[in-house]
Design an enzyme around this catalytic site. Sequence first.
Site, PDB file in Angstrom:
ATOM      1  N   ASP A  13      47.020  43.647  35.391  1.00 31.21           N
ATOM      2  CA  ASP A  13      46.128  42.659  34.819  1.00 31.21           C
ATOM      3  C   ASP A  13      45.409  43.368  33.664  1.00 31.21           C
ATOM      4  O   ASP A  13      45.472  44.602  33.559  1.00 31.21           O
ATOM      5  CB  ASP A  13      45.149  42.221  35.921  1.00 31.21           C
ATOM      6  CG  ASP A  13      44.084  41.302  35.404  1.00 31.21           C
ATOM      7  OD1 ASP A  13      44.415  40.401  34.626  1.00 31.21           O
ATOM      8  OD2 ASP A  13      42.912  41.479  35.788  1.00 31.21           O
ATOM      9  N   LEU A  14      44.740  42.626  32.817  1.00 31.36           N
ATOM     10  CA  LEU A  14      44.091  43.263  31.662  1.00 31.36           C
ATOM     11  C   LEU A  14      42.563  43.226  31.769  1.00 31.36           C
ATOM     12  O   LEU A  14      41.915  44.264  31.955  1.00 31.36           O
ATOM     13  CB  LEU A  14      44.573  42.564  30.379  1.00 31.36           C
ATOM     14  CG  LEU A  14      44.001  43.078  29.066  1.00 31.36           C
ATOM     15  CD1 LEU A  14      44.314  44.545  28.846  1.00 31.36           C
ATOM     16  CD2 LEU A  14      44.565  42.264  27.905  1.00 31.36           C
ATOM     17  N   ASP A  15      41.996  42.011  31.680  1.00 25.93           N
ATOM     18  CA  ASP A  15      40.536  41.872  31.700  1.00 25.93           C
ATOM     19  C   ASP A  15      39.972  42.404  33.008  1.00 25.93           C
ATOM     20  O   ASP A  15      40.339  41.939  34.084  1.00 25.93           O
ATOM     21  CB  ASP A  15      40.146  40.389  31.575  1.00 25.93           C
ATOM     22  CG  ASP A  15      40.557  39.789  30.245  1.00 25.93           C
ATOM     23  OD1 ASP A  15      40.210  40.363  29.212  1.00 25.93           O
ATOM     24  OD2 ASP A  15      41.225  38.748  30.254  1.00 25.93           O
ATOM     25  N   THR A  21      36.430  43.431  29.354  1.00 27.06           N
ATOM     26  CA  THR A  21      36.281  42.087  28.791  1.00 27.06           C
ATOM     27  C   THR A  21      35.921  41.020  29.821  1.00 27.06           C
ATOM     28  O   THR A  21      35.566  39.908  29.445  1.00 27.06           O
ATOM     29  CB  THR A  21      37.577  41.674  28.068  1.00 27.06           C
ATOM     30  OG1 THR A  21      38.678  42.131  28.868  1.00 27.06           O
ATOM     31  CG2 THR A  21      37.651  42.275  26.694  1.00 27.06           C
ATOM     32  N   LYS A  49      37.584  34.519  37.407  1.00 24.86           N
ATOM     33  CA  LYS A  49      38.387  35.696  37.043  1.00 24.86           C
ATOM     34  C   LYS A  49      39.863  35.450  37.331  1.00 24.86           C
ATOM     35  O   LYS A  49      40.215  35.044  38.440  1.00 24.86           O
ATOM     36  CB  LYS A  49      37.891  36.937  37.788  1.00 24.86           C
ATOM     37  CG  LYS A  49      36.560  37.439  37.255  1.00 24.86           C
ATOM     38  CD  LYS A  49      36.155  38.746  37.901  1.00 24.86           C
ATOM     39  CE  LYS A  49      34.830  39.249  37.335  1.00 24.86           C
ATOM     40  NZ  LYS A  49      34.341  40.423  38.084  1.00 24.86           N
ATOM     41  N   SER A 118      48.624  39.199  32.392  1.00 17.50           N
ATOM     42  CA  SER A 118      47.267  38.679  32.171  1.00 17.50           C
ATOM     43  C   SER A 118      47.330  37.177  31.960  1.00 17.50           C
ATOM     44  O   SER A 118      48.236  36.670  31.302  1.00 17.50           O
ATOM     45  CB  SER A 118      46.663  39.336  30.930  1.00 17.50           C
ATOM     46  OG  SER A 118      45.483  38.664  30.546  1.00 17.50           O
ATOM     47  N   ALA A 119      46.320  36.484  32.510  1.00 20.35           N
ATOM     48  CA  ALA A 119      46.228  35.037  32.313  1.00 20.35           C
ATOM     49  C   ALA A 119      45.702  34.698  30.929  1.00 20.35           C
ATOM     50  O   ALA A 119      45.675  33.534  30.538  1.00 20.35           O
ATOM     51  CB  ALA A 119      45.291  34.448  33.369  1.00 20.35           C
ATOM     52  N   LYS A 149      47.619  32.186  38.269  1.00 21.69           N
ATOM     53  CA  LYS A 149      47.092  32.847  39.462  1.00 21.69           C
ATOM     54  C   LYS A 149      46.162  31.853  40.172  1.00 21.69           C
ATOM     55  O   LYS A 149      45.457  31.132  39.477  1.00 21.69           O
ATOM     56  CB  LYS A 149      46.292  34.102  39.067  1.00 21.69           C
ATOM     57  CG  LYS A 149      47.107  35.112  38.246  1.00 21.69           C
ATOM     58  CD  LYS A 149      46.195  36.174  37.624  1.00 21.69           C
ATOM     59  CE  LYS A 149      46.971  37.042  36.634  1.00 21.69           C
ATOM     60  NZ  LYS A 149      46.153  38.043  35.945  1.00 21.69           N
ATOM     61  N   GLU A 173      44.845  44.577  39.934  1.00 22.10           N
ATOM     62  CA  GLU A 173      44.046  43.394  39.618  1.00 22.10           C
ATOM     63  C   GLU A 173      42.580  43.559  39.995  1.00 22.10           C
ATOM     64  O   GLU A 173      42.263  44.260  40.948  1.00 22.10           O
ATOM     65  CB  GLU A 173      44.556  42.211  40.457  1.00 22.10           C
ATOM     66  CG  GLU A 173      45.435  41.230  39.763  1.00 22.10           C
ATOM     67  CD  GLU A 173      44.719  40.299  38.791  1.00 22.10           C
ATOM     68  OE1 GLU A 173      43.474  40.300  38.741  1.00 22.10           O
ATOM     69  OE2 GLU A 173      45.410  39.590  38.069  1.00 22.10           O
ATOM     70  N   ASP A 174      41.699  42.867  39.259  1.00 15.90           N
ATOM     71  CA  ASP A 174      40.275  42.872  39.625  1.00 15.90           C
ATOM     72  C   ASP A 174      39.809  41.538  40.189  1.00 15.90           C
ATOM     73  O   ASP A 174      38.651  41.404  40.563  1.00 15.90           O
ATOM     74  CB  ASP A 174      39.406  43.211  38.399  1.00 15.90           C
ATOM     75  CG  ASP A 174      39.416  42.085  37.377  1.00 15.90           C
ATOM     76  OD1 ASP A 174      40.486  41.490  37.143  1.00 15.90           O
ATOM     77  OD2 ASP A 174      38.344  41.792  36.820  1.00 15.90           O
TER      78      ASP A 174
HETATM   79  P1  B16 Z   1      41.702  33.303  27.731  1.00  7.67           P
HETATM   80  P2  B16 Z   1      43.151  38.461  33.198  1.00  7.67           P
HETATM   81  C1  B16 Z   1      41.920  36.208  32.536  1.00  7.67           C
HETATM   82  O1  B16 Z   1      42.459  37.440  32.175  1.00  7.67           O
HETATM   83  C2  B16 Z   1      40.441  36.338  32.771  1.00  7.67           C
HETATM   84  O2  B16 Z   1      40.191  37.066  33.957  1.00  7.67           O
HETATM   85  C3  B16 Z   1      39.820  34.990  32.923  1.00  7.67           C
HETATM   86  O3  B16 Z   1      38.418  35.116  33.083  1.00  7.67           O
HETATM   87  C4  B16 Z   1      40.137  34.129  31.692  1.00  7.67           C
HETATM   88  O4  B16 Z   1      39.589  32.827  31.836  1.00  7.67           O
HETATM   89  C5  B16 Z   1      41.641  34.056  31.551  1.00  7.67           C
HETATM   90  O5  B16 Z   1      42.166  35.359  31.427  1.00  7.67           O
HETATM   91  C6  B16 Z   1      42.048  33.244  30.342  1.00  7.67           C
HETATM   92  O6  B16 Z   1      41.649  33.923  29.191  1.00  7.67           O
HETATM   93  O7  B16 Z   1      40.637  32.252  27.644  1.00  7.67           O
HETATM   94  O8  B16 Z   1      41.443  34.510  26.879  1.00  7.67           O
HETATM   95  O9  B16 Z   1      43.090  32.746  27.528  1.00  7.67           O
HETATM   96  O10 B16 Z   1      42.064  38.901  34.100  1.00  7.67           O
HETATM   97  O11 B16 Z   1      44.252  37.673  33.866  1.00  7.67           O
HETATM   98  O12 B16 Z   1      43.663  39.545  32.270  1.00  7.67           O
HETATM   99 MG    MG Z   2      41.203  40.429  35.432  1.00  3.22          MG
END
Ligand code: B16
Ligand code: MG
Length: 224
Positions: A13-15, A21, A49, A118-119, A149, A173-174
Amino acid sequence: MMFPRPLVAAIFDLDGVLVDTAKAHYRAWKRLADELSIPFDEKANEALKGIDRTRSLEIVLSAGTRLFNPTERAALAGRKNAWYRAEIAELTPADLFQGAREVLCTLRKAGLGIALASASRNAPLLLDRLAITDIFDAIIDPASIQQGKPAPDIFLAAARALSAPPGECLGIEDSVAGIQAIKSAGMAALGIGDPAMLTQADRTIDHISQFRLTDFVSPWGSQP
Ligand code: B16
Ligand code: MG
């Protein structure tokens, strides 16, 4: 506790895992919620998240009473994203979590496939700002995934892209939704954060800098 033997791939995962972030997402949602007089705090943010932007907005709005039509919702999501992008535009490679680059390089050297699951639709921009795009063998576009997810789709797509059997992959993942996705994909899950929150994780560490490959390779595995 079951870890894959042998471990052939790591899917990140990234964020909140490689970069801070998750807090920038929180600040942008909080600003939107405050403007709309909707209650929102860090505890409520946990549920967002790993959840995509449209669904996250629905969750934020569900704590209020006002109804918004699809055009208004799209505009609200766009505002949140503009604030978020303004924050991440300032990032530099120095903002990568301490130890994150070393972890990625260690995995590469050990011959593991590395993918991003990452989402976030902003992930390519983030990787670029952090100068780590080239470390990944595969970056899954969340727009290409049917169910976000906690469904396993994005992790399974990452395993496919790496030609790795899910049972030999480690997901990192976090988020609660992300750990659930990894487990549903039949992978081992490393949680980054509070073990009381990430209860489905096979193992939890506080921070990516505490990652040790040797913790995840059995004596019967092929890696050192
Ligand atoms: P965006 P991850 C997710 O990233 C975030 O945890 C989540 O808070 C966010 O809403 C989602 O990406 C969508 O992000 O608005 O930048 O497309 O944790 O899966 O890396
Ligand atoms: Mg994350």
